[in-house]
Design a protein around this motif. Structure first.
Motif, PDB file in Angstrom:
ATOM      1  N   GLY A 196       0.666  -1.053   0.141  1.00  0.00           N
ATOM      2  CA  GLY A 196       0.023  -0.045  -0.217  1.00  0.00           C
ATOM      3  C   GLY A 196       0.931   1.172   0.106  1.00  0.00           C
ATOM      4  N   ALA A 197       0.145   2.434   0.205  1.00  0.00           N
ATOM      5  CA  ALA A 197       0.735   3.640   0.175  1.00  0.00           C
ATOM      6  C   ALA A 197      -0.054   4.584   1.135  1.00  0.00           C
ATOM      7  N   ALA A 198       0.811   5.690   1.138  1.00  0.00           N
ATOM      8  CA  ALA A 198       0.060   7.028   2.271  1.00  0.00           C
ATOM      9  C   ALA A 198       0.291   8.377   1.271  1.00  0.00           C
ATOM     10  N   LEU A 199      -0.831   8.991   1.247  1.00  0.00           N
ATOM     11  CA  LEU A 199      -0.983  10.429   0.827  1.00  0.00           C
ATOM     12  C   LEU A 199      -1.064  11.183   2.450  1.00  0.00           C
ATOM     13  N   LEU A 200      -0.076  12.051   2.516  1.00  0.00           N
ATOM     14  CA  LEU A 200       0.097  12.617   3.755  1.00  0.00           C
ATOM     15  C   LEU A 200       0.770  14.025   3.769  1.00  0.00           C
ATOM     16  N   ASP A 201       0.607  14.952   4.547  1.00  0.00           N
ATOM     17  CA  ASP A 201       1.446  16.368   4.361  1.00  0.00           C
ATOM     18  C   ASP A 201       2.495  16.307   5.530  1.00  0.00           C
ATOM     19  N   LEU A 228       4.227   8.607   0.608  1.00  0.00           N
ATOM     20  CA  LEU A 228       4.813   7.382   1.079  1.00  0.00           C
ATOM     21  C   LEU A 228       4.554   6.077   0.493  1.00  0.00           C
ATOM     22  N   ILE A 229       5.566   5.109  -0.282  1.00  0.00           N
ATOM     23  CA  ILE A 229       4.854   3.777  -0.738  1.00  0.00           C
ATOM     24  C   ILE A 229       5.654   2.947  -0.115  1.00  0.00           C
ATOM     25  N   VAL A 230       5.040   1.855   0.172  1.00  0.00           N
ATOM     26  CA  VAL A 230       5.557   0.718   1.056  1.00  0.00           C
ATOM     27  C   VAL A 230       6.219  -0.350  -0.148  1.00  0.00           C
ATOM     28  N   ARG A 249       9.679   4.206   0.127  1.00  0.00           N
ATOM     29  CA  ARG A 249      10.150   5.461  -0.305  1.00  0.00           C
ATOM     30  C   ARG A 249       8.901   6.678  -0.025  1.00  0.00           C
ATOM     31  N   LEU A 250      10.012   7.576   0.374  1.00  0.00           N
ATOM     32  CA  LEU A 250       9.187   8.966   0.921  1.00  0.00           C
ATOM     33  C   LEU A 250       9.281  10.286  -0.330  1.00  0.00           C
ATOM     34  N   THR A 310       9.888  14.922  -5.290  1.00  0.00           N
ATOM     35  CA  THR A 310      11.331  14.736  -4.967  1.00  0.00           C
ATOM     36  C   THR A 310      11.459  13.600  -4.159  1.00  0.00           C
ATOM     37  N   ASP A 311      12.340  12.372  -4.313  1.00  0.00           N
ATOM     38  CA  ASP A 311      12.422  11.275  -3.378  1.00  0.00           C
ATOM     39  C   ASP A 311      13.327  12.014  -2.217  1.00  0.00           C
TER      40      ASP A 311
END
Length: 593
Positions: A75-80, A90-92, A119-120, A138-139
């Motif tokens: 999964g992944a996250a959309l976050l500030d 963030l991607i797991v 990766r963030l 940007t990574d």
């Protein structure tokens, strides 16, 4: 185990025969004459991951040995994370199941230098001279300090220590991780000191203030007891070795942690009651299903009964899923539940459920009567038929066209070999397309997948789906993680040009997002709209915690009511539409007990 494997295989043989021909042609859907003449925009979404600089490719480390966890994540996250009012990502990531020196044995190569890790990506949202927004990522993984190199599954986000900075919890096959946001783009691993470590196999989790004390607690859904010492072998429909189903393994107990308000958590799994029943969790969503002002926890279990933990206050929960009608199918059978989301799909003020299931079952739409009694209305409301030929994972309610009614997206990918794809030479024959359903009237849906865009015509092994407004233009975009494939950043093309909208960020006194808060938007001569601030739901992913209302052509608002997790209710008037506004608890002119 042999009995479980035989049951799994027999069930899958029947459904595979039924849909095998559809799989090869299912990526292309002819438009009916009514669709061609409807005038609806042909391409709702465009995949802009590469354009935005999101160059992530998931790696599951498969070597042909059919280890069960290979095809479950991620999964992944959309976050500030940097509080600059735009969504970062963030991607797991997966890894290799075995010695790290066996990376070269993987059937699909790792994209990038070893070791594989989450990766963030920081969003540097640009505003053009004409006022449009253009995300650019940007990574920043290395400079952030996040070193998540385990076999990753999912993530959930929330400000657990009330310092105004969103933190990250990552679930793994192995030990989970809690990453505290230190500010200035830096994170530190605080798993041990917080007491939030869980070992085993976790997929979905949720931050939830179950005791209404203003601090986020943590629910962790555990799956099954896979290990190399108890490795099972299971056949495909043709008798060849294939992935096993969940019934081949014993389920693991879920965990509930209460926030001590000092940066640590107490394991209250036993005293809360949630440790009494556990059946292999894949999806988790938290909402007040019975309208009593206390957040409940729904757990979607794979091939075993679902759980509805109704909050009894005082820190205790009781499973009422069977009585509520959401534990089993209409036929009294456990379904292969993966992803789940809650939302008011029929605009009657309560939280309904959508659950993605195995191919041959269909995605289940449970309509809530307001008292946490659910009815499966999947067939009657048009959800069953378009989803029955797919195995769904990430799933969510979202108003993609801002007309005021919640639509449905389900991203799909099989878990057992699709023989038609295997015969065609596909080395990973689990690929399916996505399904997009449009809410046309009070929770009745039509299949508009053909209008979704080119990404909806692709056959992929989709898992996580994170929902949020990535470009701050007032509509919901979707980040899709494909197992052993590239991510898709599905950007909504409708924007704010066609329909009006209202975006809200709900903040507490500590400046944290108030997960669990409910908002009622009152309009003259139109139904009241209800939405909930949350980051949980879908599958193994974390969503944008902001609340977004689609208003259609309407410009008038009577008032906005916010029902805070504390029980306080506040009214706001004069909030402007077609923009985001922050509402802070305790600052309105009107308050209600």
């Amino acid at each position: 185990m042999k009995g479980h494997s035989r049951l799994w295989s027999t069930r899958r043989i029947m459904t595979t025969i039924f849909v095998a021909a559809l799989i090869l042609i299912g990526a292309y859907i002819p438009l009916s004459s009514s669709e061609e003449n409807s005038g609806r925009k042909q391409h709702v979404f465009s995949d802009r991951a590469a354009e935005f600089g999101i160059d992530f490719v998931h790696f599951n480390g498969m070597t042909g040995k059919h280890y069960y966890p290979e095809m479950v994540g991620s999964g992944a996250a959309l976050l500030d994370f940097d509080n600059d009012s735009d969504l970062d990502i963030l991607i797991v990531q997966g890894s290799i199941l075995g010695p790290r020196d066996s990376l070269g044995d993987a059937l699909f190569p790792l994209q990038g230098p070893p070791p594989p890790k989450a990766r963030l990506f920081r969003n540097d949202l640009q505003v053009t001279p004409i006022g449009a927004t253009n995300p650019k990522f940007t990574d920043v993984t290395d400079r952030s300090g996040i070193q998540a190199t385990g076999y990753g599954m999912g993530t959930v986000t929330g400000d657990y220590n009330n310092d105004g900075l969103v933190d990250i919890y990552i679930t793994n096959l192995g030990h989970n991780q809690m990453w505290r946001n230190k500010g200035y783009g830096k994170f530190v691993n605080v798993t041990e000191e917080t007491g939030a470590d869980v070992a085993g196999w976790s997929v979905s989790a949720a931050f939830v203030d179950f005791d209404r004390d203003g601090w986020l607690d943590l629910f962790v859904g555990q799956y099954v007891n896979f290990s190399f010492s108890n490795l099972k072998k299971c056949p495909s429909a043709t008798g060849a070795e294939d992935y096993c189903g969940p019934l081949a393994y014993e389920p693991l107990p879920n965990r509930l942690f209460r926030n001590r308000r000092d940066g640590t958590f107490e394991d209250v799994t036993g005293k809360s009651g949630v440790g009494r029943e556990f059946y292999g969790a894949l999806g988790v969503v938290c909402a007040d299903f019975n309208g009593d002002g206390w957040t409940d926890i729904f757990v979607a279990n794979d091939e075993r009964p679902n759980l509805l933990w109704v909050n009894q206050r005082g820190g205790a929960f009781r499973n009422e899923a069977l009585l509520a009608g959401c534990a089993l199918s209409k036929d009294g059978l456990a379904q292969s539940c993966m992803g789940v989301d809650a939302g008011d799909v029929d605009n009657d003020g309560d939280e309904d459920l959508i659950i993605s299931n195995l191919m041959g079952e269909y995605a289940t739409l449970y309509i809530n009567d307001g008292k946490a009694l659910f009815e499966d209305r999947s067939s009657e409301q048009g959800v069953a038929t378009p989803t029955s030929s797919f195995t769904g994972f990430g799933a969510g309610f979202f108003d993609y066209d801002n007309d005021g009614s919640l639509d449905i997206l389900v991203v799909n990918g099989e878990v057992k070999t699709i023989e038609a794809l295997a015969r065609s030479g596909d080395r990973y024959p689990l690929r399916q397309r996505k399904v997009l359903l449009h809410n046309v009237a009070s929770g009745r849906f039509e299949d508009v997948t053909a209008h979704g865009g080119e990404a909806f015509q692709l056959l992929e092994v989709s898992r996580g789906a994170a929902f949020g407004d990535i470009d701050n233009d007032g509509d919901i975009d979707v980040l899709v993680v494909n197992n052993n494939g590239a991510v898709r950043m599905l950007v909504n093309n409708l924007g704010d040009a066609q329909q009006h909208w209202l975006g809200l960020r709900l903040l507490g006194k500590s400046n944290r997002d108030m997960l669990g808060a409910r908002v009622a938007l009152h309009r003259p001569n139109l139904p009241t709209l209800w939405r909930r601030a949350h980051s949980d739901g879908s599958y193994a992913s974390a969503n944008d915690p902001r609340v977004l209302f689609g208003l259609g052509r309407s410009k008038e608002l009577t008032k906005i009511q916010v029902y805070w997790p504390s029980g306080q209710v506040e009214d706001w008037t004069g909030v402007q539409i077609d923009r985001y506004t922050a509402l802070r608890e305790g600052t309105s002119n009107t308050r209600q007990p």
